[in-house]
Design a protein around this motif. Structure first.
Motif, PDB file in Angstrom:
ATOM      1  N   ILE A  42       1.452  -5.979  -6.677  1.00 13.97           N
ATOM      2  CA  ILE A  42       0.183  -5.275  -6.816  1.00 13.97           C
ATOM      3  C   ILE A  42       0.132  -4.189  -5.737  1.00 13.97           C
ATOM      4  O   ILE A  42       0.418  -4.453  -4.574  1.00 13.97           O
ATOM      5  N   ALA A  43      -0.192  -2.972  -6.153  1.00 12.93           N
ATOM      6  CA  ALA A  43      -0.225  -1.830  -5.236  1.00 12.93           C
ATOM      7  C   ALA A  43      -1.667  -1.483  -4.889  1.00 12.93           C
ATOM      8  O   ALA A  43      -2.604  -1.866  -5.597  1.00 12.93           O
ATOM      9  N   VAL A  44      -1.818  -0.704  -3.809  1.00 14.50           N
ATOM     10  CA  VAL A  44      -3.168  -0.300  -3.391  1.00 14.50           C
ATOM     11  C   VAL A  44      -3.085   1.014  -2.621  1.00 14.50           C
ATOM     12  O   VAL A  44      -2.147   1.237  -1.846  1.00 14.50           O
ATOM     13  N   SER A  45      -4.034   1.897  -2.874  1.00 16.52           N
ATOM     14  CA  SER A  45      -4.262   3.060  -2.012  1.00 16.52           C
ATOM     15  C   SER A  45      -5.749   3.376  -2.059  1.00 16.52           C
ATOM     16  O   SER A  45      -6.510   2.779  -2.826  1.00 16.52           O
ATOM     17  N   VAL A  46      -6.160   4.333  -1.261  1.00 15.31           N
ATOM     18  CA  VAL A  46      -7.586   4.669  -1.182  1.00 15.31           C
ATOM     19  C   VAL A  46      -8.016   5.656  -2.268  1.00 15.31           C
ATOM     20  O   VAL A  46      -9.151   6.133  -2.249  1.00 15.31           O
TER      21      VAL A  46
ATOM     22  N   LYS B 139     -12.046  -1.142   1.423  1.00 12.59           N
ATOM     23  CA  LYS B 139     -12.290  -2.569   1.644  1.00 12.59           C
ATOM     24  C   LYS B 139     -10.983  -3.327   1.905  1.00 12.59           C
ATOM     25  O   LYS B 139     -10.852  -4.075   2.882  1.00 12.59           O
ATOM     26  N   VAL B 140     -10.002  -3.126   1.015  1.00 14.81           N
ATOM     27  CA  VAL B 140      -8.722  -3.820   1.162  1.00 14.81           C
ATOM     28  C   VAL B 140      -7.949  -3.268   2.357  1.00 14.81           C
ATOM     29  O   VAL B 140      -7.363  -4.016   3.141  1.00 14.81           O
ATOM     30  N   ALA B 141      -7.966  -1.952   2.505  1.00 18.19           N
ATOM     31  CA  ALA B 141      -7.264  -1.334   3.639  1.00 18.19           C
ATOM     32  C   ALA B 141      -7.769  -1.871   4.968  1.00 18.19           C
ATOM     33  O   ALA B 141      -6.982  -2.123   5.891  1.00 18.19           O
ATOM     34  N   ASP B 142      -9.078  -2.075   5.080  1.00 15.46           N
ATOM     35  CA  ASP B 142      -9.638  -2.617   6.321  1.00 15.46           C
ATOM     36  C   ASP B 142      -9.301  -4.097   6.496  1.00 15.46           C
ATOM     37  O   ASP B 142      -8.953  -4.540   7.596  1.00 15.46           O
ATOM     38  N   LEU B 143      -9.396  -4.884   5.415  1.00 13.41           N
ATOM     39  CA  LEU B 143      -9.082  -6.303   5.502  1.00 13.41           C
ATOM     40  C   LEU B 143      -7.643  -6.539   5.951  1.00 13.41           C
ATOM     41  O   LEU B 143      -7.358  -7.477   6.703  1.00 13.41           O
ATOM     42  N   TYR B 144      -6.736  -5.677   5.485  1.00 14.63           N
ATOM     43  CA  TYR B 144      -5.310  -5.862   5.752  1.00 14.63           C
ATOM     44  C   TYR B 144      -4.771  -4.888   6.802  1.00 14.63           C
ATOM     45  O   TYR B 144      -3.556  -4.804   6.990  1.00 14.63           O
ATOM     46  N   ASP B 145      -5.672  -4.166   7.485  1.00 10.84           N
ATOM     47  CA  ASP B 145      -5.280  -3.269   8.573  1.00 10.84           C
ATOM     48  C   ASP B 145      -4.204  -2.284   8.124  1.00 10.84           C
ATOM     49  O   ASP B 145      -3.177  -2.087   8.791  1.00 10.84           O
ATOM     50  N   MET B 146      -4.450  -1.626   7.005  1.00 10.13           N
ATOM     51  CA  MET B 146      -3.467  -0.709   6.421  1.00 10.13           C
ATOM     52  C   MET B 146      -3.636   0.743   6.861  1.00 10.13           C
ATOM     53  O   MET B 146      -2.801   1.584   6.520  1.00 10.13           O
ATOM     54  N   ILE B 147      -4.711   1.044   7.574  1.00 11.26           N
ATOM     55  CA  ILE B 147      -4.896   2.400   8.092  1.00 11.26           C
ATOM     56  C   ILE B 147      -4.609   2.378   9.589  1.00 11.26           C
ATOM     57  O   ILE B 147      -5.279   1.676  10.348  1.00 11.26           O
TER      58      ILE B 147
ATOM     59  N   SER C 185      -2.405   8.200  10.521  1.00 16.97           N
ATOM     60  CA  SER C 185      -3.391   8.938   9.721  1.00 16.97           C
ATOM     61  C   SER C 185      -4.696   8.170   9.757  1.00 16.97           C
ATOM     62  O   SER C 185      -4.696   6.932   9.689  1.00 16.97           O
ATOM     63  N   THR C 186      -5.785   8.900   9.839  1.00 16.71           N
ATOM     64  CA  THR C 186      -7.102   8.250   9.837  1.00 16.71           C
ATOM     65  C   THR C 186      -7.690   8.130   8.447  1.00 16.71           C
ATOM     66  O   THR C 186      -8.751   7.541   8.278  1.00 16.71           O
ATOM     67  N   THR C 187      -7.000   8.680   7.444  1.00 19.77           N
ATOM     68  CA  THR C 187      -7.593   8.755   6.103  1.00 19.77           C
ATOM     69  C   THR C 187      -6.814   8.013   5.027  1.00 19.77           C
ATOM     70  O   THR C 187      -7.391   7.665   3.999  1.00 19.77           O
TER      71      THR C 187
ATOM     72  N   SER D 207       0.831  -1.198   0.000  1.00 26.00           N
ATOM     73  CA  SER D 207       0.000   0.000   0.000  1.00 26.00           C
ATOM     74  C   SER D 207       0.867   1.250   0.000  1.00 26.00           C
ATOM     75  O   SER D 207       2.003   1.248   0.486  1.00 26.00           O
ATOM     76  N   HIS D 208       0.307   2.325  -0.559  1.00 20.28           N
ATOM     77  CA  HIS D 208       0.967   3.626  -0.524  1.00 20.28           C
ATOM     78  C   HIS D 208      -0.050   4.656  -0.049  1.00 20.28           C
ATOM     79  O   HIS D 208      -1.252   4.484  -0.233  1.00 20.28           O
ATOM     80  N   PRO D 209       0.418   5.739   0.596  1.00 22.80           N
ATOM     81  CA  PRO D 209      -0.530   6.690   1.167  1.00 22.80           C
ATOM     82  C   PRO D 209      -1.408   7.410   0.154  1.00 22.80           C
ATOM     83  O   PRO D 209      -2.611   7.585   0.411  1.00 22.80           O
TER      84      PRO D 209
END
Length: 213
Positions: free
Chosen positions: A68-72, A104-112, A117-119, A37-39
């Motif tokens: 594979i990358a992910v951000s919000v 969805k992914v951020a919550d599943l993988y506890d990325m926040i 940061s809360t966002t 993940s990236h911010p």
């Protein structure tokens, strides 16, 4: 949400990406995966990280790894940003970026991590094997770019130690000597597995050349 631990099955999900909808386990197939993940899009450190990932395409492919990358950020932002990555990093982004606007992914993988940061997501890394098990995790703050040499080094260690009864010592790199695992005690099996022999520094510390070299 329960914390993901080493050995857990990586949560499956379906999410939009720059490569279209991705059903994660199906997309992963029989490959290793580096999910990171990236911010945020259009930020400096993230731009260098995704550029470096693209530049290492051959190294990942040689190890049967899919990054594979992910951000919000939404998918249209990702598409626009890819042009900047390619231009500024002199590369071509060749892997999907998940659009996780609903987290969805951020919550599943506890990325926040709310105390950071809360966002936006922190810089999380999950190395996942072909059985979909989480084998390694890293977490970095937003200000610190990841060391991709270390990510590749850990993958090399995991793949080596999965195939041979060895462990890798501190600062090990592919090609360096390794350690015979303490549980292996049968002399005949040791001789068969390690024909180059070994040096017993202590009964529990037996150094041998890397067996697949």
């Amino acid at each position: 949400m329960a914390t993901l631990r080493l050995g857990d099955i990586a949560p499956d999900f379906t999410q939009e990406s720059t490569a279209g909808p991705i059903r994660f386990h199906e997309w992963a197939g029989d490959s290793w995966v580096v999910l990171f993940s990236h911010p945020a899009d259009f930020t400096p450190v993230c731009t260098t990280e995704l550029g470096k990932t693209a530049a290492l395409a051959g190294e990942f492919a040689r190890r049967n790894v899919k990054p594979i990358a992910v951000s919000v950020d939404p998918v249209d932002s990702h598409h626009r940003w890819v042009g900047d990555i390619n231009d500024t990093q002199n590369t071509t982004v060749n892997f999907p970026i998940l659009a996780d606007a609903d987290k969805k992914v951020a919550d599943l993988y506890d990325m926040i991590h709310p105390n950071a940061s809360t966002t936006v997501t922190v810089r999380s890394v999950f190395i996942i094997d072909p059985q979909k098990r989480i084998r390694t995790t890293f977490t970095y703050p937003a200000s610190t770019g990841r060391n991709f040499d270390e990510i590749l080094r850990v993958i090399d260690s995991l793949q080596l130690t999965d195939s041979h009864k060895v462990a890798t010592p501190a600062n090990w790199k592919d090609g360096d000597d390794v350690i015979i695992v303490p549980s292996l005690q049968d002399p005949a099996e040791i001789a068969q597995r390690f024909p180059k022999g070994f040096k017993a520094v202590r009964p529990y510390l037996r150094i041998t050349p890397q067996p697949n070299k």
